[in-house]
Design a protein around this motif. Structure first.
Motif, PDB file in Angstrom:
ATOM      1  N   ILE A  96      -3.420   5.653  12.181  1.00 60.12           N
ATOM      2  CA  ILE A  96      -4.145   6.903  11.924  1.00 60.12           C
ATOM      3  C   ILE A  96      -4.327   7.697  13.208  1.00 60.12           C
ATOM      4  CG2 ILE A  96      -6.391   7.853  11.238  1.00 60.12           C
ATOM      5  CD1 ILE A  96      -6.601   5.597   9.193  1.00 60.12           C
ATOM      6  N   ASN A  97      -4.605   7.007  14.298  1.00 60.61           N
ATOM      7  CA  ASN A  97      -4.855   7.667  15.581  1.00 60.61           C
ATOM      8  C   ASN A  97      -3.568   7.992  16.339  1.00 60.61           C
ATOM      9  OD1 ASN A  97      -7.630   7.475  15.145  1.00 60.61           O
ATOM     10  ND2 ASN A  97      -7.772   5.474  16.143  1.00 60.61           N
ATOM     11  N   GLY A  98      -2.411   7.715  15.744  1.00 54.99           N
ATOM     12  CA  GLY A  98      -1.148   8.031  16.380  1.00 54.99           C
ATOM     13  C   GLY A  98      -0.831   7.158  17.574  1.00 54.99           C
ATOM     14  N   GLN A  99      -1.307   5.927  17.558  1.00 58.89           N
ATOM     15  CA  GLN A  99      -1.117   5.028  18.692  1.00 58.89           C
ATOM     16  C   GLN A  99       0.069   4.089  18.497  1.00 58.89           C
ATOM     17  OE1 GLN A  99      -4.991   3.203  18.902  1.00 58.89           O
ATOM     18  NE2 GLN A  99      -5.849   4.867  20.125  1.00 58.89           N
ATOM     19  N   THR A 100       0.959   4.438  17.589  1.00 58.46           N
ATOM     20  CA  THR A 100       2.165   3.631  17.371  1.00 58.46           C
ATOM     21  C   THR A 100       3.389   4.520  17.525  1.00 58.46           C
ATOM     22  OG1 THR A 100       2.076   4.058  14.985  1.00 58.46           O
ATOM     23  CG2 THR A 100       0.997   2.052  15.787  1.00 58.46           C
ATOM     24  N   ALA A 101       4.529   3.898  17.670  1.00 60.23           N
ATOM     25  CA  ALA A 101       5.765   4.653  17.875  1.00 60.23           C
ATOM     26  C   ALA A 101       6.202   5.382  16.613  1.00 60.23           C
ATOM     27  CB  ALA A 101       6.876   3.704  18.343  1.00 60.23           C
ATOM     28  N   ALA A 102       5.818   4.856  15.453  1.00 58.60           N
ATOM     29  CA  ALA A 102       6.255   5.458  14.183  1.00 58.60           C
ATOM     30  C   ALA A 102       5.468   6.720  13.880  1.00 58.60           C
ATOM     31  CB  ALA A 102       6.070   4.452  13.059  1.00 58.60           C
ATOM     32  N   ASN A 103       6.155   7.693  13.307  1.00 56.73           N
ATOM     33  CA  ASN A 103       5.508   8.929  12.867  1.00 56.73           C
ATOM     34  C   ASN A 103       5.172   8.788  11.389  1.00 56.73           C
ATOM     35  OD1 ASN A 103       4.545  11.523  12.620  1.00 56.73           O
ATOM     36  ND2 ASN A 103       6.574  12.463  12.537  1.00 56.73           N
ATOM     37  N   VAL A 104       3.896   8.522  11.089  1.00 59.36           N
ATOM     38  CA  VAL A 104       3.463   8.240   9.722  1.00 59.36           C
ATOM     39  C   VAL A 104       2.870   9.499   9.097  1.00 59.36           C
ATOM     40  CG1 VAL A 104       2.064   6.747   8.260  1.00 59.36           C
ATOM     41  CG2 VAL A 104       2.940   5.890  10.447  1.00 59.36           C
ATOM     42  N   LYS A 105       3.361   9.867   7.925  1.00 56.84           N
ATOM     43  CA  LYS A 105       2.808  11.012   7.211  1.00 56.84           C
ATOM     44  C   LYS A 105       1.592  10.568   6.407  1.00 56.84           C
ATOM     45  CE  LYS A 105       4.006  14.729   3.968  1.00 56.84           C
ATOM     46  NZ  LYS A 105       5.060  15.296   3.088  1.00 56.84           N
ATOM     47  N   HIS A 106       0.503  11.299   6.565  1.00 51.13           N
ATOM     48  CA  HIS A 106      -0.756  11.002   5.872  1.00 51.13           C
ATOM     49  C   HIS A 106      -1.207   9.550   6.099  1.00 51.13           C
ATOM     50  CE1 HIS A 106       0.389  14.401   2.833  1.00 51.13           C
ATOM     51  NE2 HIS A 106       0.005  14.876   4.005  1.00 51.13           N
ATOM     52  N   PRO A 107      -1.327   9.117   7.326  1.00 49.25           N
ATOM     53  CA  PRO A 107      -1.707   7.721   7.586  1.00 49.25           C
ATOM     54  C   PRO A 107      -3.134   7.395   7.168  1.00 49.25           C
ATOM     55  CG  PRO A 107      -1.743   8.986   9.625  1.00 49.25           C
ATOM     56  CD  PRO A 107      -1.148   9.884   8.578  1.00 49.25           C
ATOM     57  N   ASN A 108      -3.973   8.432   6.963  1.00 56.97           N
ATOM     58  CA  ASN A 108      -5.358   8.176   6.559  1.00 56.97           C
ATOM     59  C   ASN A 108      -5.505   7.900   5.068  1.00 56.97           C
ATOM     60  OD1 ASN A 108      -4.646  10.883   6.094  1.00 56.97           O
ATOM     61  ND2 ASN A 108      -6.767  11.567   6.184  1.00 56.97           N
ATOM     62  N   LEU A 109      -4.408   7.957   4.320  1.00 53.35           N
ATOM     63  CA  LEU A 109      -4.414   7.560   2.914  1.00 53.35           C
ATOM     64  C   LEU A 109      -3.927   6.122   2.823  1.00 53.35           C
ATOM     65  CD1 LEU A 109      -2.955  10.710   1.081  1.00 53.35           C
ATOM     66  CD2 LEU A 109      -5.337  10.188   1.653  1.00 53.35           C
ATOM     67  N   ILE A 110      -4.837   5.196   2.550  1.00 50.52           N
ATOM     68  CA  ILE A 110      -4.512   3.773   2.535  1.00 50.52           C
ATOM     69  C   ILE A 110      -4.728   3.223   1.135  1.00 50.52           C
ATOM     70  CG2 ILE A 110      -5.017   1.509   3.517  1.00 50.52           C
ATOM     71  CD1 ILE A 110      -6.136   2.924   5.972  1.00 50.52           C
ATOM     72  N   MET A 111      -3.671   2.681   0.565  1.00 50.84           N
ATOM     73  CA  MET A 111      -3.752   2.093  -0.770  1.00 50.84           C
ATOM     74  C   MET A 111      -3.695   0.576  -0.655  1.00 50.84           C
ATOM     75  SD  MET A 111      -1.200   2.829  -3.969  1.00 50.84           S
ATOM     76  CE  MET A 111      -0.461   1.467  -4.847  1.00 50.84           C
ATOM     77  N   VAL A 112      -4.649  -0.094  -1.292  1.00 52.22           N
ATOM     78  CA  VAL A 112      -4.640  -1.550  -1.354  1.00 52.22           C
ATOM     79  C   VAL A 112      -4.024  -1.921  -2.691  1.00 52.22           C
ATOM     80  CG1 VAL A 112      -6.009  -3.658  -1.237  1.00 52.22           C
ATOM     81  CG2 VAL A 112      -6.689  -1.648   0.096  1.00 52.22           C
ATOM     82  N   ALA A 113      -2.896  -2.612  -2.635  1.00 51.67           N
ATOM     83  CA  ALA A 113      -2.104  -2.869  -3.836  1.00 51.67           C
ATOM     84  C   ALA A 113      -1.791  -4.348  -3.977  1.00 51.67           C
ATOM     85  CB  ALA A 113      -0.803  -2.069  -3.780  1.00 51.67           C
ATOM     86  N   SER A 114      -1.300  -4.690  -5.153  1.00 50.53           N
ATOM     87  CA  SER A 114      -0.815  -6.052  -5.419  1.00 50.53           C
ATOM     88  C   SER A 114       0.212  -5.962  -6.537  1.00 50.53           C
ATOM     89  CB  SER A 114      -1.959  -6.983  -5.815  1.00 50.53           C
ATOM     90  OG  SER A 114      -2.536  -6.580  -7.043  1.00 50.53           O
ATOM     91  N   SER A 115       1.005  -7.014  -6.670  1.00 52.01           N
ATOM     92  CA  SER A 115       1.997  -7.015  -7.747  1.00 52.01           C
ATOM     93  C   SER A 115       1.336  -7.186  -9.108  1.00 52.01           C
ATOM     94  CB  SER A 115       3.011  -8.142  -7.521  1.00 52.01           C
ATOM     95  OG  SER A 115       3.743  -7.936  -6.341  1.00 52.01           O
ATOM     96  N   LEU A 116       0.418  -8.140  -9.191  1.00 53.18           N
ATOM     97  CA  LEU A 116      -0.229  -8.485 -10.453  1.00 53.18           C
ATOM     98  C   LEU A 116      -1.739  -8.499 -10.278  1.00 53.18           C
ATOM     99  CD1 LEU A 116       2.180 -11.449 -11.275  1.00 53.18           C
ATOM    100  CD2 LEU A 116       2.257  -9.161 -12.301  1.00 53.18           C
ATOM    101  N   SER A 117      -2.459  -8.643 -11.363  1.00 54.72           N
ATOM    102  CA  SER A 117      -3.921  -8.723 -11.295  1.00 54.72           C
ATOM    103  C   SER A 117      -4.339 -10.131 -10.884  1.00 54.72           C
ATOM    104  CB  SER A 117      -4.531  -8.362 -12.650  1.00 54.72           C
ATOM    105  OG  SER A 117      -4.076  -9.252 -13.654  1.00 54.72           O
ATOM    106  N   GLY A 118      -5.565 -10.241 -10.401  1.00 54.21           N
ATOM    107  CA  GLY A 118      -6.109 -11.539 -10.029  1.00 54.21           C
ATOM    108  C   GLY A 118      -5.689 -12.046  -8.669  1.00 54.21           C
ATOM    109  N   GLU A 119      -5.144 -11.178  -7.832  1.00 57.34           N
ATOM    110  CA  GLU A 119      -4.680 -11.609  -6.511  1.00 57.34           C
ATOM    111  C   GLU A 119      -5.659 -11.276  -5.386  1.00 57.34           C
ATOM    112  OE1 GLU A 119       0.072 -11.640  -6.713  1.00 57.34           O
ATOM    113  OE2 GLU A 119      -0.758  -9.633  -6.864  1.00 57.34           O
TER     114      GLU A 119
END
Length: 319
Positions: free
Chosen positions: A102-125
């Motif tokens: 988010i703070n731009g402290q990495t080499a990669a140029n990330v678009k919208h880095p402040n949008l963070i999704m917590v995901a999983s393949s299935l439920s119950g994980e």
């Protein structure tokens, strides 16, 4: 004689000149006129976003919830009451590479880095458990405010854990009705840097709403309007719903939760295949057996950087 002196003499003659009845008339000062102020109208289909930064006045919010901090802490979750607990220390390490992006402290140029999704393949994980912990941990930062969005609209389990009534208006109501603004459904909490956008009322077209143009417009606003805001999404499982993959393609960073000794390799690979390749993806290993490898009784297995592996070694409940 100057122009100003001529004007003064003219004004004095006008004041002292008697009318037909012999009275002296004093001219009235001119009345200042201002043009009417037009109130801008919201275009049909647009989503208006109000500030959710830490400096927002509490009176701007219609809703308030007292997050059960003590109950969360007792169940082994991150809370301000236990800032040095094992789980709090682990999520400090988990959030650090996300904040660096988010703070731009990495080499990669990330678009919208402040949008963070917590995901999983299935439920119950452990997806919802991880999403809440991440949001609570980032809210403890001094220079960040957090907007937690319960985007798993069919279950809305995050809202229940945070003390929000199931009938509280939220994301679905905002996407359905163009007259509803974010400030109308935003929930202020007893944690100063944390706001919540609940899932909202159950709707039969909930899946289509998350894939709508209104949702894309909302994401754009949330990503670009306030630089200090981190938006954490608790999403539906990627393999059980179609809207989760659409939502994932709007994100800058994704924390992918994998349950140790539960999630199959095939499920992980299929889930990752539904994620936008431009997003930064970090893997969080959940429910791993606790390994005491330091004098403090816990250890870390985290990775840093673009597309790195981010793992937690502590046993965490499913959600």
């Amino acid at each position: 004689m100057s122009i100003i002196e001529k004007a003064v003499n003219k004004l004095e003659r006008a004041v002292s000149k008697p009318d037909a009845n012999g009275s002296v008339q004093t001219p009235k000062p001119p009345v200042a006129r201002t043009a009417p102020v037009e109130t801008p109208t919201l275009k049909q289909g647009a989503v208006k976003v109000q500030s959710t930064s830490a400096e927002s006045a509490p009176s701007a919010f219609k809703n308030f919830v007292e997050i059960p901090v003590a109950r969360l802490s007792a169940s082994g979750m991150v809370s301000p009451d236990s800032p040095r607990s094992t789980i709090a220390e682990e999520y400090r390490s988990i959030k650090r590479p996300l904040l660096m992006n988010i703070n731009g402290q990495t080499a990669a140029n990330v678009k919208h880095p402040n949008l963070i999704m917590v995901a999983s393949s299935l439920s119950g994980e452990g997806k919802t458990f991880s999403a809440i912990n991440l949001a609570m941990s980032i809210a403890m930062e001094q220079d960040k405010s957090v907007l937690f969005i319960d985007a798993d609209v069919s279950k809305a389990s995050a809202g229940r854990m945070l003390g929000i009534d199931g009938h509280t208006p939220g994301l679905t109501d905002l996407l359905l009705d163009n007259s509803v603004q974010v400030k109308d459904v935003l929930v202020q909490t007893n944690i100063s840097n944390l706001r919540i956008l609940p899932a909202g009322n159950v709707h039969e077209r909930a899946t289509e709403l998350l894939a709508s143009e209104n949702m894309k417009s909302l994401m754009q606003e949330l990503a670009e309007r306030y630089s200090d805001r981190v938006v954490v999404f608790d999403s539906p499982p990627l393999l059980l719903t179609t809207e989760a993959s659409v939502l994932a393609n709007l994100m800058g960073q994704i924390l992918f939760v994998v349950a140790a000794e539960q999630t199959s390799q095939e499920a992980v690979l299929e889930g990752i295949s539904k994620i936008n390749s431009d997003a930064v993806v970090g893997m969080l290993l959940n429910k791993a057996k606790h390994k005491s490898i330091s004098k403090y009784g816990y250890g870390y297995g985290y990775g840093y950087g673009y597309g790195s592996r981010v793992e937690s070694t502590s046993p965490e409940p499913a959600s």
